[in-house]
Design a protein around this motif. Structure first.
Motif, PDB file in Angstrom:
ATOM      1  N   TRP A  23       0.833  -1.203   0.000  1.00  0.00           N
ATOM      2  CA  TRP A  23       0.000   0.000   0.000  1.00  0.00           C
ATOM      3  C   TRP A  23       0.867   1.253   0.000  1.00  0.00           C
ATOM      4  O   TRP A  23       0.513   2.258  -0.628  1.00  0.00           O
ATOM      5  N   GLN A  24       2.008   1.195   0.668  1.00  0.00           N
ATOM      6  CA  GLN A  24       2.907   2.352   0.674  1.00  0.00           C
ATOM      7  C   GLN A  24       3.423   2.688  -0.729  1.00  0.00           C
ATOM      8  O   GLN A  24       3.868   3.807  -0.958  1.00  0.00           O
ATOM      9  N   LYS A  25       3.372   1.716  -1.650  1.00  0.00           N
ATOM     10  CA  LYS A  25       3.854   1.928  -3.015  1.00  0.00           C
ATOM     11  C   LYS A  25       2.739   2.448  -3.935  1.00  0.00           C
ATOM     12  O   LYS A  25       2.915   2.492  -5.159  1.00  0.00           O
ATOM     13  N   ARG A  26       1.607   2.862  -3.375  1.00  0.00           N
ATOM     14  CA  ARG A  26       0.471   3.262  -4.216  1.00  0.00           C
ATOM     15  C   ARG A  26       0.789   4.442  -5.107  1.00  0.00           C
ATOM     16  O   ARG A  26       0.172   4.627  -6.147  1.00  0.00           O
ATOM     17  N   SER A  27       1.794   5.246  -4.765  1.00  0.00           N
ATOM     18  CA  SER A  27       2.164   6.378  -5.622  1.00  0.00           C
ATOM     19  C   SER A  27       2.771   5.910  -6.938  1.00  0.00           C
ATOM     20  O   SER A  27       2.878   6.673  -7.883  1.00  0.00           O
ATOM     21  N   ASP A  28       3.176   4.626  -7.004  1.00  0.00           N
ATOM     22  CA  ASP A  28       3.740   4.071  -8.236  1.00  0.00           C
ATOM     23  C   ASP A  28       2.650   3.535  -9.145  1.00  0.00           C
ATOM     24  O   ASP A  28       2.815   2.515  -9.810  1.00  0.00           O
ATOM     25  N   LEU A  49       5.888  -2.308  13.215  1.00  0.00           N
ATOM     26  CA  LEU A  49       6.912  -2.025  12.206  1.00  0.00           C
ATOM     27  C   LEU A  49       7.208  -0.531  12.080  1.00  0.00           C
ATOM     28  O   LEU A  49       8.017  -0.130  11.244  1.00  0.00           O
ATOM     29  N   GLY A  50       6.535   0.288  12.874  1.00  0.00           N
ATOM     30  CA  GLY A  50       6.762   1.728  12.817  1.00  0.00           C
ATOM     31  C   GLY A  50       6.209   2.384  11.570  1.00  0.00           C
ATOM     32  O   GLY A  50       6.749   3.396  11.108  1.00  0.00           O
ATOM     33  N   LEU A  51       5.116   1.829  11.036  1.00  0.00           N
ATOM     34  CA  LEU A  51       4.524   2.351   9.802  1.00  0.00           C
ATOM     35  C   LEU A  51       3.308   3.212  10.132  1.00  0.00           C
ATOM     36  O   LEU A  51       2.445   2.798  10.924  1.00  0.00           O
ATOM     37  N   ASP A  52       3.238   4.365   9.544  1.00  0.00           N
ATOM     38  CA  ASP A  52       2.086   5.262   9.738  1.00  0.00           C
ATOM     39  C   ASP A  52       1.111   5.029   8.576  1.00  0.00           C
ATOM     40  O   ASP A  52       1.169   5.715   7.553  1.00  0.00           O
ATOM     41  N   ILE A  53       0.230   4.058   8.749  1.00  0.00           N
ATOM     42  CA  ILE A  53      -0.699   3.685   7.687  1.00  0.00           C
ATOM     43  C   ILE A  53      -2.121   3.749   8.235  1.00  0.00           C
ATOM     44  O   ILE A  53      -2.486   2.952   9.114  1.00  0.00           O
ATOM     45  N   PRO A  54      -2.937   4.680   7.747  1.00  0.00           N
ATOM     46  CA  PRO A  54      -4.343   4.739   8.178  1.00  0.00           C
ATOM     47  C   PRO A  54      -5.097   3.516   7.636  1.00  0.00           C
ATOM     48  O   PRO A  54      -5.085   3.254   6.436  1.00  0.00           O
ATOM     49  N   PHE A  67      -8.634   4.447  -1.348  1.00  0.00           N
ATOM     50  CA  PHE A  67      -7.311   3.839  -1.476  1.00  0.00           C
ATOM     51  C   PHE A  67      -6.169   4.851  -1.449  1.00  0.00           C
ATOM     52  O   PHE A  67      -5.093   4.564  -0.931  1.00  0.00           O
ATOM     53  N   ALA A  68      -6.363   6.032  -1.963  1.00  0.00           N
ATOM     54  CA  ALA A  68      -5.275   7.013  -2.042  1.00  0.00           C
ATOM     55  C   ALA A  68      -4.819   7.482  -0.670  1.00  0.00           C
ATOM     56  O   ALA A  68      -3.647   7.825  -0.474  1.00  0.00           O
ATOM     57  N   THR A  69      -5.730   7.475   0.310  1.00  0.00           N
ATOM     58  CA  THR A  69      -5.393   8.048   1.615  1.00  0.00           C
ATOM     59  C   THR A  69      -5.418   7.041   2.764  1.00  0.00           C
ATOM     60  O   THR A  69      -4.993   7.358   3.876  1.00  0.00           O
ATOM     61  N   ALA A 312      10.790  -8.285   5.130  1.00  0.00           N
ATOM     62  CA  ALA A 312      10.207  -8.972   3.974  1.00  0.00           C
ATOM     63  C   ALA A 312      10.061  -8.001   2.811  1.00  0.00           C
ATOM     64  O   ALA A 312       9.686  -6.837   2.997  1.00  0.00           O
ATOM     65  N   ARG A 313      10.381  -8.469   1.626  1.00  0.00           N
ATOM     66  CA  ARG A 313      10.269  -7.627   0.432  1.00  0.00           C
ATOM     67  C   ARG A 313       8.908  -7.834  -0.231  1.00  0.00           C
ATOM     68  O   ARG A 313       8.472  -8.973  -0.409  1.00  0.00           O
ATOM     69  N   PRO A 314       8.236  -6.753  -0.638  1.00  0.00           N
ATOM     70  CA  PRO A 314       6.916  -6.882  -1.254  1.00  0.00           C
ATOM     71  C   PRO A 314       6.956  -7.035  -2.772  1.00  0.00           C
ATOM     72  O   PRO A 314       5.910  -6.987  -3.422  1.00  0.00           O
ATOM     73  N   ASP A 315       8.154  -7.222  -3.351  1.00  0.00           N
ATOM     74  CA  ASP A 315       8.291  -7.193  -4.812  1.00  0.00           C
ATOM     75  C   ASP A 315       7.343  -8.161  -5.526  1.00  0.00           C
ATOM     76  O   ASP A 315       6.676  -7.798  -6.500  1.00  0.00           O
ATOM     77  N   SER A 316       7.304  -9.428  -5.053  1.00  0.00           N
ATOM     78  CA  SER A 316       6.471 -10.414  -5.733  1.00  0.00           C
ATOM     79  C   SER A 316       4.988 -10.089  -5.569  1.00  0.00           C
ATOM     80  O   SER A 316       4.195 -10.288  -6.499  1.00  0.00           O
ATOM     81  N   LEU A 317       4.591  -9.567  -4.403  1.00  0.00           N
ATOM     82  CA  LEU A 317       3.199  -9.162  -4.216  1.00  0.00           C
ATOM     83  C   LEU A 317       2.857  -7.996  -5.131  1.00  0.00           C
ATOM     84  O   LEU A 317       1.781  -7.964  -5.755  1.00  0.00           O
ATOM     85  N   LEU A 318       3.744  -7.020  -5.237  1.00  0.00           N
ATOM     86  CA  LEU A 318       3.501  -5.891  -6.148  1.00  0.00           C
ATOM     87  C   LEU A 318       3.360  -6.377  -7.583  1.00  0.00           C
ATOM     88  O   LEU A 318       2.478  -5.919  -8.321  1.00  0.00           O
TER      89      LEU A 318
END
Length: 336
Positions: A23-28, A49-54, A67-69, A312-318
């Motif tokens: 979700w953090q990669k949504r700007s891509d 994980l120290g992530l600021d995700i609403p 989804f954008a916010t 963990a890398r999200p590459d395969s999920l992306l």
């Protein structure tokens, strides 16, 4: 188009965190999606994980606008317990519910496709789950909901190689007994059809491996290549499908060989998965062909050993999310 439905997978694995990272990669220009999961668990994992995700509870119809916010989550009736690295039967009901609801949402048009995070089989088996894996369960759900016979086929799709195992989750010793002309032919037909309708390949080319070393060496190393695989290839060609082989598997996957086909049909699990994961482990996607909906998944497992550590890398999920949108778009164009 409707958003994609993402299932949380086994919550004790890396599924929750790669969803958060994705979700953090949504700007891509990531396609909108919503998660079938537990909002409280995802919020807890984000804090860990120290992530600021609403994170917001939402139905599929509202997901694209949110989804954008924020990360839209459709809550499960069966809650999930957050125990990174410790798989438990306690979570089995929620894991299964997420898959079931994703199928229902997609078949009803509320979602345009499904992306599944990895599950662990043992906790599900302990809860009475009777299917070898995701692929077989999705086929069962499709049969149950639509009333039509569905034959799911596994494909591993990477940037440089697509492979399809004809036999999948079974012991190697059982493969020769399971391999039939009809199975090879049917798998080839489904693969060619979905390459055309969903991957946008106008005239699919299928390279078909042999079962035995050197594709049987003229029958001196086994008769399956002559008696089962070659007749299936001939039947596929009679149906207008550009299939060729049986080929020695050890010479099918080098760069120049890969230029000659759009997918490789392989006779058993590791024959198909080893080359595609070796060539593109981080960006290869598991795709289920033959279903009345789009389904993709990362090509890796639950990775309990690193769950909750934020590495963990999200590459395969992306890649799975992007491919699901492409396949859904292509399928819609083909239907039109």
């Amino acid at each position: 188009m409707s958003p994609l439905a993402l299932t949380i997978g086994d919550p004790s694995g890396i599924g929750p965190e790669i969803l958060l990272f994705a979700w953090q990669k949504r700007s891509d220009k990531l396609p909108p999606f919503y998660v079938l999961g537990d909002p409280a668990l995802l919020a807890a994992r984000a804090r860990q994980l120290g992530l600021d995700i609403p994170i917001v509870e939402a139905e599929p119809e509202a997901a694209s606008a949110l989804f954008a916010t924020s990360l839209p989550v459709a809550p499960l009736e069966n809650g999930l317990v957050d125990m990174p690295g410790v798989p438990s039967v306690i979570n089995a009901a929620g894991v299964i519910e997420a898959i079931q609801r994703a199928v229902e949402d997609t078949l009803s048009g509320r979602a345009s496709g499904i992306v599944t995070c990895p599950i662990a089989k043992k906790p599900l088996y302990d809860a009475g789950f009777s299917f070898p894996g995701h692929t077989e369960f999705l086929g069962h759900l499709s049969n149950e909901i639509t009333g039509e016979t569905v034959i799911p086929v596994m494909m591993l799709a990477g940037p440089e190689l697509r492979t399809v195992p004809v036999t999948v989750h079974q012991p190697l010793a059982d493969v020769p007994k399971s391999l039939t002309k009809d199975l090879v032919e049917r798998t080839g037909e489904i693969t060619a059809r979905d390459l055309k309708e969903r991957f946008g390949v106008p005239s699919p080319r299928l390279a078909v491996s042999g079962l035995n070393p050197h594709a049987g060496e003229g029958g001196s190393m086994g008769r399956e290549d002559i008696q089962i695989i070659a007749p299936a290839i001939a039947a596929l060609r009679d149906k207008g499908i550009d299939a060729f082989g049986p080929l020695p598997a050890d010479t099918m996957f080098h760069p120049s060989a890969r230029q000659k086909y759009d997918a490789a049909l392989c006779m058993y699990h590791d024959q198909a998965l080893i080359p595609v994961k070796t060539i593109g482990f981080d960006d290869t996607v598991n795709v289920t062909l033959g279903l009345p909906f789009i389904r993709t998944s990362p090509d890796h497992g639950t990775a309990f050993d690193i769950a909750g550590q934020g590495i963990a890398r999200p590459d395969s999920l992306l890649a799975a999310i992007q491919l699901a949108r492409t396949l859904a778009d292509n399928a819609a164009k083909h239907s039109a």
